[in-house]
Design a protein around this motif. Structure first.
Motif, PDB file in Angstrom:
ATOM      1  N   SER A 118      34.454  44.873  44.030  1.00 21.04           N
ATOM      2  CA  SER A 118      35.574  44.927  44.699  1.00 21.04           C
ATOM      3  C   SER A 118      36.310  43.487  44.953  1.00 21.04           C
ATOM      4  CB  SER A 118      35.735  45.777  45.742  1.00 21.04           C
ATOM      5  OG  SER A 118      37.256  45.913  46.322  1.00 21.04           O
ATOM      6  N   ARG A 119      35.442  42.843  45.502  1.00 23.39           N
ATOM      7  CA  ARG A 119      35.629  41.528  45.953  1.00 23.39           C
ATOM      8  C   ARG A 119      36.053  40.516  44.677  1.00 23.39           C
ATOM      9  NH1 ARG A 119      31.326  41.216  51.009  1.00 23.39           N
ATOM     10  NH2 ARG A 119      32.848  41.970  52.491  1.00 23.39           N
TER      11      ARG A 119
ATOM     12  N   ALA B 242      39.583  38.895  43.678  1.00 18.95           N
ATOM     13  CA  ALA B 242      39.643  37.116  43.403  1.00 18.95           C
ATOM     14  C   ALA B 242      40.260  37.085  41.953  1.00 18.95           C
ATOM     15  CB  ALA B 242      38.272  36.619  43.348  1.00 18.95           C
ATOM     16  N   LEU B 243      39.764  37.668  40.758  1.00 22.90           N
ATOM     17  CA  LEU B 243      40.472  37.478  39.662  1.00 22.90           C
ATOM     18  C   LEU B 243      41.963  37.921  39.480  1.00 22.90           C
ATOM     19  CD1 LEU B 243      37.419  39.100  37.617  1.00 22.90           C
ATOM     20  CD2 LEU B 243      38.057  36.746  37.472  1.00 22.90           C
TER      21      LEU B 243
ATOM     22  N   ALA C 231      36.127  44.521  36.292  1.00 18.17           N
ATOM     23  CA  ALA C 231      34.925  43.812  36.535  1.00 18.17           C
ATOM     24  C   ALA C 231      33.931  44.359  37.443  1.00 18.17           C
ATOM     25  CB  ALA C 231      35.434  42.367  37.123  1.00 18.17           C
ATOM     26  N   ILE C 232      32.486  43.851  37.188  1.00 16.66           N
ATOM     27  CA  ILE C 232      31.513  44.251  37.674  1.00 16.66           C
ATOM     28  C   ILE C 232      30.601  43.196  38.320  1.00 16.66           C
ATOM     29  CG2 ILE C 232      30.237  44.479  35.733  1.00 16.66           C
ATOM     30  CD1 ILE C 232      28.766  46.906  36.766  1.00 16.66           C
ATOM     31  N   THR C 233      29.800  43.371  39.387  1.00 18.65           N
ATOM     32  CA  THR C 233      28.963  42.324  40.018  1.00 18.65           C
ATOM     33  C   THR C 233      27.613  43.195  40.188  1.00 18.65           C
ATOM     34  OG1 THR C 233      30.743  41.420  40.934  1.00 18.65           O
ATOM     35  CG2 THR C 233      28.533  40.873  42.076  1.00 18.65           C
TER      36      THR C 233
ATOM     37  N   THR D  48      30.771  34.485  48.275  1.00 16.03           N
ATOM     38  CA  THR D  48      31.115  34.207  49.658  1.00 16.03           C
ATOM     39  C   THR D  48      31.984  35.012  50.515  1.00 16.03           C
ATOM     40  OG1 THR D  48      32.756  32.526  49.059  1.00 16.03           O
ATOM     41  CG2 THR D  48      30.528  31.698  49.147  1.00 16.03           C
ATOM     42  N   GLY D  49      32.573  36.119  49.894  1.00 21.43           N
ATOM     43  CA  GLY D  49      33.751  37.001  50.479  1.00 21.43           C
ATOM     44  C   GLY D  49      33.168  37.480  51.768  1.00 21.43           C
TER      45      GLY D  49
END
Length: 409
Positions: free
Chosen positions: A250-251, A255-256, A269-271, A311-312
């Motif tokens: 989600s963060r 940002a994107l 997007a996925i992290t 760093t969110g």
């Protein structure tokens, strides 16, 4: 269809005279039919012009077509399609087969736990929401507050609260948020020894009182605490999940979206990886309006978005001074619960014990997971770049090192 103007009458339609000029005007507007109402006069020149221009003079009144009404969502999709014919906003992956959780237990009624309870009650996803907190009166006050709000929200969920861990009894899903939060200058790993005892105590109570529950760990350091929960409960990996990738993804999307100047709904997007410095935002699979990131952002902008995702959490801690994020983690926890109860479909990132997936064995790591009523259904192995796969393996090594180097599971 064309209609000639009336030439007389007051308060009612006058008799019309349809002349050659009316036929010519209809032709210029691309009309192929002129409606002739009872009492209208059509001149000989108009008939000759109509025959020459292939315009039909039709006796009326003609039946008017029904007005086509379009709902707002369809109208918006058509507008977006006209702007970019190659992109259509994806529909949310919600299903109609969602079931309500009979009993949802929240171990920890602080910022994250209270907000999970609030979101769960508002969405009416559980029959009963049980809050547990060591601080006297904390869980009971939140439960009472939620019940008071039901008079406005009309939620059927009923909340109870107390200090005894035995209250987890009978829970289908248990979310553990209890533990010390970060303060400025502190990393998630700094909380390892402090929060290990809390998670182990909760895990032992869950094993004794809710042996069939699915456990979602939110306490930091998240991946390591998920390992502790696995060991304390003795549960199979399918029923112990860590909430991390949902929050980190989600963060990253936020940002994107900010960098590209588009709504976050336009971003996928996925992290993956760890919930910490070894986080791995997967840029190769990220899309903005269905296109690769480099169609919208420069390499430096993409790198800045990756850094912002990593760093969110620290950014929130630095601003709050006395605690960490509470709203986004609560929403991310609800996303996992929705996948478990069948309200959402598809893969969702979660921290689970790996058994050879991505070439990694015996460590908890954030990966794409398919979830269901029994917890983890399967881990989805994405086609990652060499650099992304290396980042995942580096994260696994870092987690092992923080846990003492021994293989877990």
């Amino acid at each position: 269809m064309a209609r000639a103007p009336a030439t007389g009458g007051s308060g009612r339609r006058g008799r019309r005279v349809i002349g050659a000029e009316h036929v010519s005007e209809a032709h210029q507007r691309g009309r192929v039919v002129i409606e002739v109402l009872p009492g209208d006069i059509v001149t000989a020149q108009a008939r000759e012009s109509a025959e020459r221009l292939k315009i039909r003079l039709v006796d009326g009144p003609l039946e008017k077509p029904a007005v086509v009404r379009t709902d707002g969502a369809t109208a918006m999709r058509r507008t977006l399609y006209r702007r970019s014919p190659k992109w259509v906003a994806p529909r949310p992956q919600h299903t109609r087969n969602a079931r309500r959780v009979r009993r949802l237990a929240l171990v920890g009624a602080g910022g994250v736990g209270a907000n999970i309870g609030h979101l769960a009650a508002n969405a009416d996803i559980a029959d009963e929401i049980v809050l547990i907190d060591i601080a006297p009166g904390m869980a009971a006050s939140v439960a009472l507050d939620l019940n008071h709000a039901s008079g406005v929200s009309r939620s059927r969920s009923r909340a109870t609260g107390g200090t005894e861990l035995s209250r987890v009894a009978g829970a289908e899903v248990i979310v553990v948020t209890a533990g010390r939060p970060r303060t400025p200058g502190m990393t998630r790993a700094d909380l390892l020894d402090i929060n290990r005892r809390i998670v182990r105590q909760a895990g032992e109570a869950i094993r004794a009182h809710a042996p069939d529950a699915i456990v979602i760990v939110v306490t930091n350091p998240l991946d390591e605490m998920t390992v502790e929960m696995l060991q304390a409960t003795g549960f199979p990996r399918e029923r112990v999940l860590g909430m991390a990738g949902t929050l980190d993804s989600s963060r990253f999307r936020n940002a994107l979206a900010l960098a590209a100047g588009v709504p976050v709904s336009d971003v996928e997007a996925i992290t993956l990886g760890s919930h910490g410095d070894e986080m791995a935002p997967i840029t190769s699979r990220a899309r903005i309006r269905g296109r690769h990131l480099d169609r919208f952002l420069s390499p430096d902008q993409i790198a800045a978005c990756v850094k912002d995702a990593v760093t969110g959490g620290g950014q929130v801690v630095a601003l709050r001074k006395t605690g960490s994020a509470v709203l986004a983690p609560a929403h991310a926890s609800i996303e996992l619960i929705d996948h478990i109860r069948g309200a959402r479909a598809g893969a969702v990132p979660a921290s689970v014990m790996l058994r050879g997936e991505y070439g990694i064995e015996g460590v908890v790591l954030g990966v794409p997971c398919h979830l269901g009523a029994s917890g983890l259904v399967e881990v989805e192995e994405l086609d990652l770049s060499e650099a992304e796969l290396a980042a995942l393996r580096a994260a696994a090594d870092a987690i092992r090192a923080r846990l003492g180097g021994a293989a877990t599971g």
